[in-house]
Design an enzyme around this catalytic site. Structure first.
Site, mmCIF file in Angstrom:
data_model
loop_
_atom_site.group_PDB
_atom_site.id
_atom_site.type_symbol
_atom_site.label_atom_id
_atom_site.label_comp_id
_atom_site.label_asym_id
_atom_site.label_seq_id
_atom_site.Cartn_x
_atom_site.Cartn_y
_atom_site.Cartn_z
ATOM 1 N N SER A 1 0.849 -1.199 0.000
ATOM 2 C CA SER A 1 0.000 0.000 0.000
ATOM 3 C C SER A 1 0.882 1.246 0.000
ATOM 4 O O SER A 1 2.070 1.171 -0.335
ATOM 5 C CB SER A 1 -0.926 -0.027 1.217
ATOM 6 O OG SER A 1 -1.907 0.981 1.113
ATOM 7 N N ASN A 2 0.327 2.384 0.337
ATOM 8 C CA ASN A 2 1.102 3.631 0.381
ATOM 9 C C ASN A 2 0.586 4.505 1.517
ATOM 10 O O ASN A 2 -0.353 4.139 2.216
ATOM 11 C CB ASN A 2 1.036 4.350 -0.972
ATOM 12 C CG ASN A 2 -0.386 4.677 -1.353
ATOM 13 O OD1 ASN A 2 -1.056 5.468 -0.704
ATOM 14 N ND2 ASN A 2 -0.878 4.032 -2.411
#
Ligand code: CTP
Length: 278
Positions: free
Chosen positions: A86-87
């Site tokens: 993810s980020n």
């Protein structure tokens, strides 16, 4: 009020005096009254009162009733049942946009990735998704009926080719994850876009910012691109402020100062309104 009461001079004179002070009167509607008489005196329906107030309170009525699709937050790409890629996106910018457009009378659908703090305005319809693939499905379905789409989500560009059914066990040597590209949702919308729709993308850049952002605007067939530079203090992930440059189809780049995300959302809304008049 009943018909006689509403028509009585004490009422009509008081109403005239209130209007002379600068007040505005909403209603009444005509129809059947509690006494069985028919005439003026009925309260307007709540949604009629609401739409009157939205128009009266907002100096820019351009967005009233417009269907607006906004994406926000990160996506999660599963590796196995307990891990994902993810980020750092918080979704705050997308949520601020959703709140701003709803406040201006637009009908907003927010497609929100995981961990996004929900908007306070209950009129915003929220579709929660996890992966880039789920975001694609919801955004494409909604886009067909939207007047404006703003893709503020930080969508994963790659996803694991295979998701392990069981938790992957630790190994002593190196591990290689095989990834495949996700669909670029914004670019897909750019292909579908009709001449009455406005499509806005974001570009988060670390270097060569303007050139890269214009490249995205052209490649994805956008009307506007909102550039964030990671070089600007206060413009990163999870911040309550942002510093943007908005670039239009003619490659005009307008830089804005560091502002709260709420103010930035208002600037973006104003810029989108200016696209309608072109
Ligand atoms: N975007 C999207 N779908 C993707 C990737 C990006 O809709 N699979 C959208 C984002 O929501 C954003 C815009 O495309 O509005 C630009 O995203 P960004 O990550 O800055 O650019 P990319 O096109 O992914 O290019 P790069 O990562 O190489 O900078």
């Amino acid at each position: 009020m009943d018909l006689d009461m509403f028509a009585h001079p004490s009422t009509t004179e008081n109403i005239s005096q209130l209007i002379s002070f600068g007040n505005r009167v909403i209603g009444p509607a005509s129809g059947e009254l509690a006494s069985g008489l028919k005439g003026a005196g009925r309260m307007l329906e709540p949604d009629e009162i609401c739409s009157f107030m939205v128009k009266a309170l907002h100096p820019n009525p351009e967005l009233i009733g417009k269907k607006v699709l906004i994406s926000a937050g990160p996506t999660r790409e599963s590796i196995d049942p307990v891990r994902f890629i993810s980020n750092h996106s918080s979704g705050k910018m997308g949520v601020a946009l959703a709140e701003e457009f709803a406040l201006r009378g637009a009908l907003v659908t927010l497609v929100a990735g995981p961990g996004v703090v929900m908007p306070k305005n209950g009129a915003i319809s929220v579709l929660q998704v996890v992966s880039a693939d789920q975001m694609l499905v919801q955004c494409i379905a909604e886009f067909k009926n939207s007047d404006i789409a703003i893709m503020a989500a930080a969508v994963a560009d790659y996803t694991p080719i295979a998701v392990a059914d069981q938790k992957l066990k630790k190994k002593s040597d190196q591990v290689h994850l095989e990834l495949k590209p996700t669909v670029d949702i914004l670019a897909r919308m750019g292909e579908m876009k009709t001449k009455n729709q406005i499509l806005v993308g974001f570009a988060l850049e670390t270097d060569n910012e303007i050139v890269n952002a214009i490249g995205k605007l052209e490649r994805k067939n956008l009307d506007l691109v909102v550039l964030n530079s990671m070089q600007d203090a206060g413009a990163g992930f999870n911040s309550d402020t942002n510093k943007i440059t908005i670039i239009d189809k003619n490659k005009n780049a307008v830089p804005y100062s560091l502002k709260s995300k709420k103010e930035v959302a208002s600037d973006i809304a104003d810029k989108i309104i200016s696209c309608f008049s072109k």
